[in-house]
Design a protein around this motif. Structure first.
Motif, PDB file in Angstrom:
ATOM      1  N   VAL A 110     -17.760 -22.763 -56.219  1.00  0.00           N
ATOM      2  CA  VAL A 110     -18.608 -22.499 -56.213  1.00  0.00           C
ATOM      3  C   VAL A 110     -19.317 -21.636 -55.160  1.00  0.00           C
ATOM      4  O   VAL A 110     -20.477 -21.072 -55.490  1.00  0.00           O
ATOM      5  CB  VAL A 110     -18.251 -24.331 -54.685  1.00  0.00           C
ATOM      6  N   PRO A 111     -18.559 -21.223 -54.430  1.00  0.00           N
ATOM      7  CA  PRO A 111     -19.552 -20.034 -53.881  1.00  0.00           C
ATOM      8  C   PRO A 111     -19.851 -18.815 -54.534  1.00  0.00           C
ATOM      9  O   PRO A 111     -21.045 -18.590 -55.183  1.00  0.00           O
ATOM     10  CB  PRO A 111     -19.003 -19.501 -52.891  1.00  0.00           C
ATOM     11  N   GLY A 112     -18.860 -18.649 -55.752  1.00  0.00           N
ATOM     12  CA  GLY A 112     -19.732 -18.174 -56.871  1.00  0.00           C
ATOM     13  C   GLY A 112     -20.933 -18.885 -57.822  1.00  0.00           C
ATOM     14  O   GLY A 112     -21.626 -17.311 -58.388  1.00  0.00           O
ATOM     15  N   LEU A 113     -20.374 -19.534 -57.747  1.00  0.00           N
ATOM     16  CA  LEU A 113     -21.304 -20.132 -58.878  1.00  0.00           C
ATOM     17  C   LEU A 113     -22.809 -20.209 -58.331  1.00  0.00           C
ATOM     18  O   LEU A 113     -23.988 -20.130 -58.985  1.00  0.00           O
ATOM     19  CB  LEU A 113     -21.182 -21.899 -59.453  1.00  0.00           C
ATOM     20  N   LEU A 114     -23.422 -20.514 -56.913  1.00  0.00           N
ATOM     21  CA  LEU A 114     -24.651 -20.226 -56.644  1.00  0.00           C
ATOM     22  C   LEU A 114     -24.711 -19.057 -56.418  1.00  0.00           C
ATOM     23  O   LEU A 114     -25.785 -18.665 -56.200  1.00  0.00           O
ATOM     24  CB  LEU A 114     -24.033 -21.421 -55.138  1.00  0.00           C
ATOM     25  N   LEU A 115     -24.218 -18.083 -55.540  1.00  0.00           N
ATOM     26  CA  LEU A 115     -24.377 -17.157 -55.237  1.00  0.00           C
ATOM     27  C   LEU A 115     -24.656 -16.354 -57.085  1.00  0.00           C
ATOM     28  O   LEU A 115     -26.146 -15.542 -57.004  1.00  0.00           O
ATOM     29  CB  LEU A 115     -22.715 -16.396 -55.480  1.00  0.00           C
ATOM     30  N   GLY A 116     -24.350 -16.722 -58.736  1.00  0.00           N
ATOM     31  CA  GLY A 116     -24.782 -16.331 -59.512  1.00  0.00           C
ATOM     32  C   GLY A 116     -26.088 -16.437 -60.339  1.00  0.00           C
ATOM     33  O   GLY A 116     -26.911 -16.187 -60.579  1.00  0.00           O
ATOM     34  N   GLY A 117     -26.224 -17.744 -59.545  1.00  0.00           N
ATOM     35  CA  GLY A 117     -27.404 -19.192 -59.647  1.00  0.00           C
ATOM     36  C   GLY A 117     -28.538 -17.876 -59.182  1.00  0.00           C
ATOM     37  O   GLY A 117     -29.107 -17.606 -59.810  1.00  0.00           O
ATOM     38  N   THR A 118     -28.311 -17.402 -57.684  1.00  0.00           N
ATOM     39  CA  THR A 118     -29.300 -16.762 -56.419  1.00  0.00           C
ATOM     40  C   THR A 118     -29.921 -15.319 -57.447  1.00  0.00           C
ATOM     41  O   THR A 118     -31.109 -15.225 -57.589  1.00  0.00           O
ATOM     42  CB  THR A 118     -29.154 -16.917 -55.750  1.00  0.00           C
ATOM     43  N   TRP A 119     -28.523 -15.092 -57.934  1.00  0.00           N
ATOM     44  CA  TRP A 119     -28.588 -13.492 -58.701  1.00  0.00           C
ATOM     45  C   TRP A 119     -29.194 -13.406 -59.412  1.00  0.00           C
ATOM     46  O   TRP A 119     -30.350 -12.403 -59.937  1.00  0.00           O
ATOM     47  CB  TRP A 119     -27.155 -12.993 -58.549  1.00  0.00           C
ATOM     48  N   ALA A 120     -29.063 -15.109 -60.525  1.00  0.00           N
ATOM     49  CA  ALA A 120     -29.598 -13.904 -61.470  1.00  0.00           C
ATOM     50  C   ALA A 120     -31.484 -15.035 -61.781  1.00  0.00           C
ATOM     51  O   ALA A 120     -32.359 -14.159 -62.003  1.00  0.00           O
ATOM     52  CB  ALA A 120     -29.791 -15.584 -62.283  1.00  0.00           C
ATOM     53  N   CYS A 121     -31.096 -15.303 -60.136  1.00  0.00           N
ATOM     54  CA  CYS A 121     -33.450 -16.087 -59.885  1.00  0.00           C
ATOM     55  C   CYS A 121     -33.616 -14.667 -59.626  1.00  0.00           C
ATOM     56  O   CYS A 121     -34.847 -14.230 -60.138  1.00  0.00           O
ATOM     57  CB  CYS A 121     -33.525 -16.841 -58.868  1.00  0.00           C
ATOM     58  N   GLY A 122     -32.681 -13.647 -58.576  1.00  0.00           N
ATOM     59  CA  GLY A 122     -33.609 -12.645 -58.320  1.00  0.00           C
ATOM     60  C   GLY A 122     -33.742 -11.546 -59.366  1.00  0.00           C
ATOM     61  O   GLY A 122     -34.617 -10.283 -59.665  1.00  0.00           O
ATOM     62  N   ALA A 123     -32.625 -11.083 -60.214  1.00  0.00           N
ATOM     63  CA  ALA A 123     -32.788 -10.867 -61.606  1.00  0.00           C
ATOM     64  C   ALA A 123     -33.740 -10.791 -62.490  1.00  0.00           C
ATOM     65  O   ALA A 123     -35.395 -10.118 -63.072  1.00  0.00           O
ATOM     66  CB  ALA A 123     -31.763 -10.530 -62.705  1.00  0.00           C
ATOM     67  N   ILE A 124     -34.594 -11.538 -62.575  1.00  0.00           N
ATOM     68  CA  ILE A 124     -35.649 -12.709 -63.182  1.00  0.00           C
ATOM     69  C   ILE A 124     -36.892 -12.172 -63.288  1.00  0.00           C
ATOM     70  O   ILE A 124     -37.764 -11.988 -62.970  1.00  0.00           O
ATOM     71  CB  ILE A 124     -35.500 -14.473 -63.334  1.00  0.00           C
ATOM     72  N   GLY A 171     -36.848  -9.805 -60.754  1.00  0.00           N
ATOM     73  CA  GLY A 171     -37.523  -8.166 -60.901  1.00  0.00           C
ATOM     74  C   GLY A 171     -38.103  -8.047 -62.505  1.00  0.00           C
ATOM     75  O   GLY A 171     -38.380  -6.629 -62.451  1.00  0.00           O
ATOM     76  N   LEU A 172     -37.691  -8.534 -62.913  1.00  0.00           N
ATOM     77  CA  LEU A 172     -37.860  -8.367 -64.994  1.00  0.00           C
ATOM     78  C   LEU A 172     -39.786  -8.628 -64.841  1.00  0.00           C
ATOM     79  O   LEU A 172     -39.652  -8.110 -65.300  1.00  0.00           O
ATOM     80  CB  LEU A 172     -36.753  -8.482 -65.688  1.00  0.00           C
ATOM     81  N   LYS A 173     -40.090 -10.296 -63.751  1.00  0.00           N
ATOM     82  CA  LYS A 173     -41.739 -10.044 -63.859  1.00  0.00           C
ATOM     83  C   LYS A 173     -42.036  -8.974 -63.461  1.00  0.00           C
ATOM     84  O   LYS A 173     -43.569  -9.009 -63.881  1.00  0.00           O
ATOM     85  CB  LYS A 173     -41.375 -11.228 -63.140  1.00  0.00           C
ATOM     86  N   ARG A 174     -41.414  -8.428 -63.235  1.00  0.00           N
ATOM     87  CA  ARG A 174     -42.159  -7.015 -61.635  1.00  0.00           C
ATOM     88  C   ARG A 174     -42.695  -5.906 -62.730  1.00  0.00           C
ATOM     89  O   ARG A 174     -43.001  -4.970 -63.390  1.00  0.00           O
ATOM     90  CB  ARG A 174     -42.229  -6.480 -60.459  1.00  0.00           C
ATOM     91  N   GLY A 175     -41.502  -6.323 -63.487  1.00  0.00           N
ATOM     92  CA  GLY A 175     -41.673  -4.565 -64.776  1.00  0.00           C
ATOM     93  C   GLY A 175     -40.044  -4.364 -65.900  1.00  0.00           C
ATOM     94  O   GLY A 175     -39.013  -4.696 -64.257  1.00  0.00           O
ATOM     95  N   TRP A 176     -39.554  -3.779 -66.440  1.00  0.00           N
ATOM     96  CA  TRP A 176     -38.510  -3.800 -67.012  1.00  0.00           C
ATOM     97  C   TRP A 176     -37.734  -2.840 -66.755  1.00  0.00           C
ATOM     98  O   TRP A 176     -37.602  -2.086 -65.647  1.00  0.00           O
ATOM     99  CB  TRP A 176     -38.522  -3.256 -68.042  1.00  0.00           C
ATOM    100  N   SER A 177     -36.012  -3.151 -66.185  1.00  0.00           N
ATOM    101  CA  SER A 177     -35.320  -2.489 -65.351  1.00  0.00           C
ATOM    102  C   SER A 177     -34.047  -3.060 -66.277  1.00  0.00           C
ATOM    103  O   SER A 177     -33.356  -4.122 -65.842  1.00  0.00           O
ATOM    104  CB  SER A 177     -34.810  -3.443 -63.911  1.00  0.00           C
TER     105      SER A 177
END
Length: 1014
Positions: A230-244, A246-252
């Motif tokens: 459970v913790p890894g899945l939820l942290l993975g989901g929020t990490w993905a949201c943060g990465a998305i 970041g990509l909206k602000r520019g390629w990284s």
């Protein structure tokens, strides 16, 4: 002089690096490693290892090379967490003792201001109140737990449980006060990586080793595996949201890599989560996801997740209400009912002492005692001891009362409050997403533990308390507690020294606890090998476990070891007395040794009784303690009889009866309990009383060899046999004409189907297969109505019916096939059901062969094979089946035959053996059976020819001579047999002549019965 410093929140001090490494090692070790022994047999539907299997190497590595096994394989996870907590606290202590701010040796007092580039605003006001209060309440909760030893029924258990709880919370406190925000964020991403690896291992093991049951490796339990995902899945989901974002602000490239990794972990984690199939963790994952939305949204948007939570709660209640009383595949409804009872018992204990509770570990001690009132109504639920409430928060209420629940609940609630305040200052950025994931993970685990026991016995504490510690770390501000304590010399010395002491205490206790876990395992091994003195030594050392449940089992193991040692010594004494002889020339040395054995046996009885007394004082209703007391008294009764102490013997027997009767109240459907009680009920108890005890437990179980042994012993009593058949007749009438039965006047008739199964057992053992099949057919009809409530009993009845039908008329195997297939359908998916189904598959292959359905036999053989099989392997196995079937039927028919066997039976056997030879032309034993069949036909010459052919194909001379000896005793004048006898053993004496050389195979078959044909 006051100095204002601008701190970089992304600066990693040495303490941060050390803690990051410790968290990575602790979470990984707690998720991956097991202290398990290598399995010597295939269990729970596992498939055989391939010689070159890489999975086998990985499993061996994760099980520590099978070098440190414990009874409960998760013991190493708690050990790793203890080591991590001790080392983390030691690192914090050293940081305090060194002095100065983490990463800055200047201890000059001053003000600290944090420049947070992610906040996009000026330095904000710190929010210490909720965070400080949460940690203070956690400390108060620990102190209250220690204080509960004052009113606990087992003070040492309460202290041990409190020490274990302290290890967990000190780990969280060390992380919460030793890390900064950036270190905590990095650590949260490490948890995502560990989760991905855990999911890969779980999926690989499921498909490569054991696809028959829910995924559970490397935790040993599907619920624990799911909870730790459970913790890894939820942290993975929020990490993905943060990465998305970041990509909206520019390629990284960094953001893209983070997105790919997080999505991969989510996919793998969900895959493993689905394979585990755990409902409580699934609910926790959903609520945790909604919690992330709740904390992320602002204003009226927070209503959406709240409404969804309420809808989910309603759906969960509807699902629970509809499933808990319905039979479901895999017995999932039984699991729900089990939890319902456990919750009720915890609530009942809470109402008994609502403010203080029963002391830490109180539910472990007394929860199961309440099961006595419910076991008759729902026996499938109570097969094992109820050692936990299966709801962490209800168990806290039962153990520590309302005070404990308020302290713990307030601490967790303020932890979330501190996180919510920290989110206000982080409008965007990776820190915000990490904190959201951690807060969602905490909520998810809190919900999951509403239905589980993970925080008590598994690797779940590692993830739970790590999440709590990381939330504390991300909710704080620099300077943290470590910096403030180290700023003044007095605090530095006192707090640093105290932290060192606590750290060393944690390390020592963790090491001792794991050693005790190893001692408990070695004690079990010593018991299995019969080394009871070593078992007693090890079991005595294993009673000081920190976990109250494990400590309690140590007392039981010690009393059991003393009991087994007493029985062993008593048996040796009886053997020596028998060898010594009873006349005036008795071997006095053996007599003296026998007396020494009896004295030692009596000493073990006393020691075992004392250990059992300590157990019962702490837990009056501990499961199976009545069995141990029963056998201790049986040994004492025998020793008293040897001393001619009649009164002592009668007293011990009365105590034995009382002990097993107490156990029957808790385990009325246990076969072992029923057998023990039936053995000591005495001749004064009528057959109905004994039969009721034996029959009742068969409702949910199979008939075992011990059942047969006790039942046949009772049948030697003429009065019992007469009453037995009278009662079985009434039982049959009650089932055939249910309206005319009289269960009120004959309580045993409530168990009429089981009574008929016992009657069939007697008929079967006497070779009366048709009578056995007749009564079982009546019982099977009754079990059709009981199939949903007693699936194993119903399946067992049909399996027994199939055997009786086959042996009653093996030339017409159709009814036996139908009964066996029905039994396979009814067999539950539990390990007992799988074991029954495996035996049925073995017999069905024989039934198919007898019916001429060789294709069906081939298909079933391939279906049940545990490894890849070739056509040659299938043919070889079928050949052995044909041979074994003929051999078994010959033995059974010869035992019952009063004259020659029917020719048509011999023809069928001949055809099966010839078919076996077609499949395996080199089988010499088949030629021996053909020789036997020829001799039974009266063809001695043909028997000699088959025997010669068998010798050419590798038949041993010993087997040939054994056959010839039996054959020539029946037909001493046959020239072919005499010639073969002389050629094999020309110096052997002639066999005695018999006047009767007519057909009659019984003596020949009896002579061959003990032959080792393979």
């Amino acid at each position: 002089m006051s100095i204002t410093r601008i701190l970089d929140p992304k600066a990693l001090a040495p303490l941060h690096v050390v803690l990051i490494c410790l968290v990575a090692a602790t979470v990984a070790g707690g998720s991956w490693f097991l202290s398990a022994a290598e399995s010597k047999t295939l269990v729970d539907g596992a498939v055989e290892w391939r010689v070159d299997s890489p999975l086998r190497a990985v499993v061996s590595l994760l099980c520590l090379g099978y070098a440190f096994p414990t009874i409960h394989a998760g013991a190493v996870k708690v050990y790793i967490l203890g080591l991590g907590a001790g080392l983390a606290l030691l690192a914090v202590a050293l940081a305090i003792l060194v002095g100065g701010r983490s990463g800055d040796q200047d201890s000059t007092e001053g003000d600290f201001v944090v420049a947070d580039p992610d906040s996009g605003s000026a330095p904000a006001k710190s929010h210490f109140a909720p965070l400080t209060a949460a940690q203070l309440l956690a400390v108060m909760y620990l102190l209250w737990s220690f204080a509960s030893s004052r009113w606990s029924a087992a003070p040492e258990f309460a202290v041990g449980g409190s020490v274990l709880l302290s290890i967990f919370f000190l780990w969280a406190l060390a992380l919460g006060n030793g890390m900064n925000v950036y270190a905590a964020r990095l650590t949260s991403w490490i948890i995502v990586g560990v989760t991905g690896v855990t999911a890969v291992v779980a999926i690989w093991y499921f498909y490569g080793r054991n696809p028959a049951i829910r995924a559970k490796f490397p935790f040993g339990n599907p619920n624990f595996l799911s909870a730790c995902l459970v913790p890894g899945l939820l942290l993975g989901g929020t990490w993905a949201c943060g990465a998305i974002g970041g990509l909206k602000r520019g390629w990284s490239p960094r953001a893209f890599a983070a997105l790919v990794v997080s999505l991969a972990v989510i996919a793998l984690g969900l895959w493993a989560f689905v394979l585990a199939g755990s409902r409580g963790p699934a609910l926790g994952l959903v609520v945790g996801t909604l919690a992330v939305l709740f904390f992320a949204l602002r204003g009226w948007g927070k209503l959406l997740p709240l409404v969804l939570v309420l809808a989910l709660a309603s759906f969960s209640w509807f699902y629970y209400s509809s499933v808990k009383d319905a039979e479901t595949p895999g017995g999932r409804s039984t699991s729900l009912r089990f939890r319902t009872y456990a919750w009720g018992y915890a609530w009942q204990m809470f109402t008994e002492k609502p403010w203080t509770g029963h002391g830490q570990g109180g539910f472990v001690l007394g929860g199961d005692t309440h099961a006595v009132d419910d076991v008759l109504d729902d026996p499938l639920v109570f097969r094992a001891r109820i050692a936990h409430a299966h709801n962490e928060w209800l168990e806290v209420m039962a153990d520590l009362g309302m005070v404990g629940l308020v302290l713990l609940g307030a601490s967790l609630a303020l932890t979330l409050r501190a996180g919510a305040l920290a989110l206000r200052e982080r409008k965007a950025g990776e820190d915000r997403w990490a904190l959201l994931g951690l807060m969602g993970a905490l909520v998810g685990l809190v919900i999951e533990e509403t239905f589980g026991v993970g925080l008590r016995v598994s690797g779940v504490p590692t993830l739970f308390y790590t999440v709590v510690g990381l939330i504390w770390a991300m909710s704080g501000r620099s300077p943290g507690l470590v910096d403030r304590l180290s700023a003044r010399h007095g605090c530095r010395v006192v707090c640093g020294s105290a932290s060192v002491v606590f750290a060393l205490a944690i390390l020592v206790n963790a090491q001792l606890d794991f050693w005790d876990a190893r001692n408990a395992y070695q004690a079990e091994q010593a018991i299995e090998t019969g080394d009871y003195d070593e078992a007693i030594r090890l079991a005595g050392a294993a009673r000081s476990r920190l976990n109250p449940q494990r400590a309690l089992s140590g007392f039981y193991r010690l009393s059991e070891a003393h009991m087994l040692a007493a029985r062993k010594l008593q048996g040796r004494a009886a053997d020596r007395e028998a060898r010594a002889g009873g006349d005036d020339l008795a071997d006095q040395k053996l007599v003296a040794l026998a007396q020494m054995d009896r004295d030692l046996s009596e000493q073990h009885c006393v020691a075992g009784s004392l250990a059992l007394k300590e157990l019962v004082q702490r837990s009056p209703g501990y499961l199976n303690h009545g069995h141990v007391e029963y056998w201790l008294n049986i040994v004492r009764a025998d020793n008293a009889a040897a001393r001619n102490d009649h009164e002592g013997r009668q007293l011990a027997l009365r105590n034995a009866v009382a002990a097993i009767q107490r156990e029957v109240k808790r385990q009325p459907f246990s076969p072992a309990t029923a057998i023990d009680l039936a053995r000591v009920m005495g001749f004064g108890v009528d057959a109905a009383g004994k039969l009721e005890v034996l029959a009742r437990s068969l409702r949910y179980n199979r008939i075992t060899a011990r059942y047969v042994e006790v039942l046949l012993a009772l049948m030697t009593e003429p009065e019992f046999e007469r009453q037995f058949f009278e009662l079985t007749g009434k039982a049959r009438e009650a089932l055939v004409s249910p309206g005319e039965g009289a269960p009120d006047t004959e309580p045993v008739l409530v168990w009429s189907p089981e009574v008929l199964r016992l009657a069939a057992t007697v008929h079967f053992q006497r070779g009366e297969f048709a009578q056995a099949a007749d009564v079982l057919s009546v019982a099977a009809n009754a079990y059709e109505a009981l199939a949903t409530r007693a699936p194993l009993g119903a399946a067992s009845c049909f399996a027994e019916l199939a055997d009786c039908q086959f042996y009653a008329d093996w030339r017409n195997p159709g009814p036996a096939i139908s009964s066996a297939e029905r039994a396979r359908t009814l067999a539950p998916s539990s390990w007992r059901g799988r074991d029954l189904r495996e035996g049925l598959n073995e017999r069905l292959i024989d039934f198919y062969l007898a019916a001429g359905r060789e294709t069906d036999a081939r298909d079933l053989l391939r279906e049940t094979a545990t490894q890849q099989v070739t056509e040659e392997m299938v043919l070889a196995e079928l050949a052995l089946r044909y041979r074994g079937m003929v051999d078994g039927l010959l033995r059974r028919e010869s035992a019952a035959a009063e004259g020659p066997l029917p020719v048509e039976h011999l023809d069928a056997y001949q055809a099966w053996i010839e078919r076996s030879i077609v499949m395996n032309a080199d089988d010499s034993v088949c030629r021996l059976i053909l020789a036997e069949l020829a001799f039974l036909r009266g063809d001695s010459n043909g028997a000699a020819d088959y025997l010669v052919e068998g010798l050419r194909h590798g038949l041993t001379v010993d087997l040939a001579m054994e056959f010839l000896e039996a054959a020539r005793s029946r037909d001493p004048q046959n020239a072919a047999l005499k010639e073969l006898w002389d050629s094999l053993n020309p110096k052997a004496p002639e066999p005695p002549e018999k006047s009767d050389t007519s057909a009659g195979a019984e003596s020949l078959l009896k002579a061959l019965k003990s032959s080792k044909r393979d």
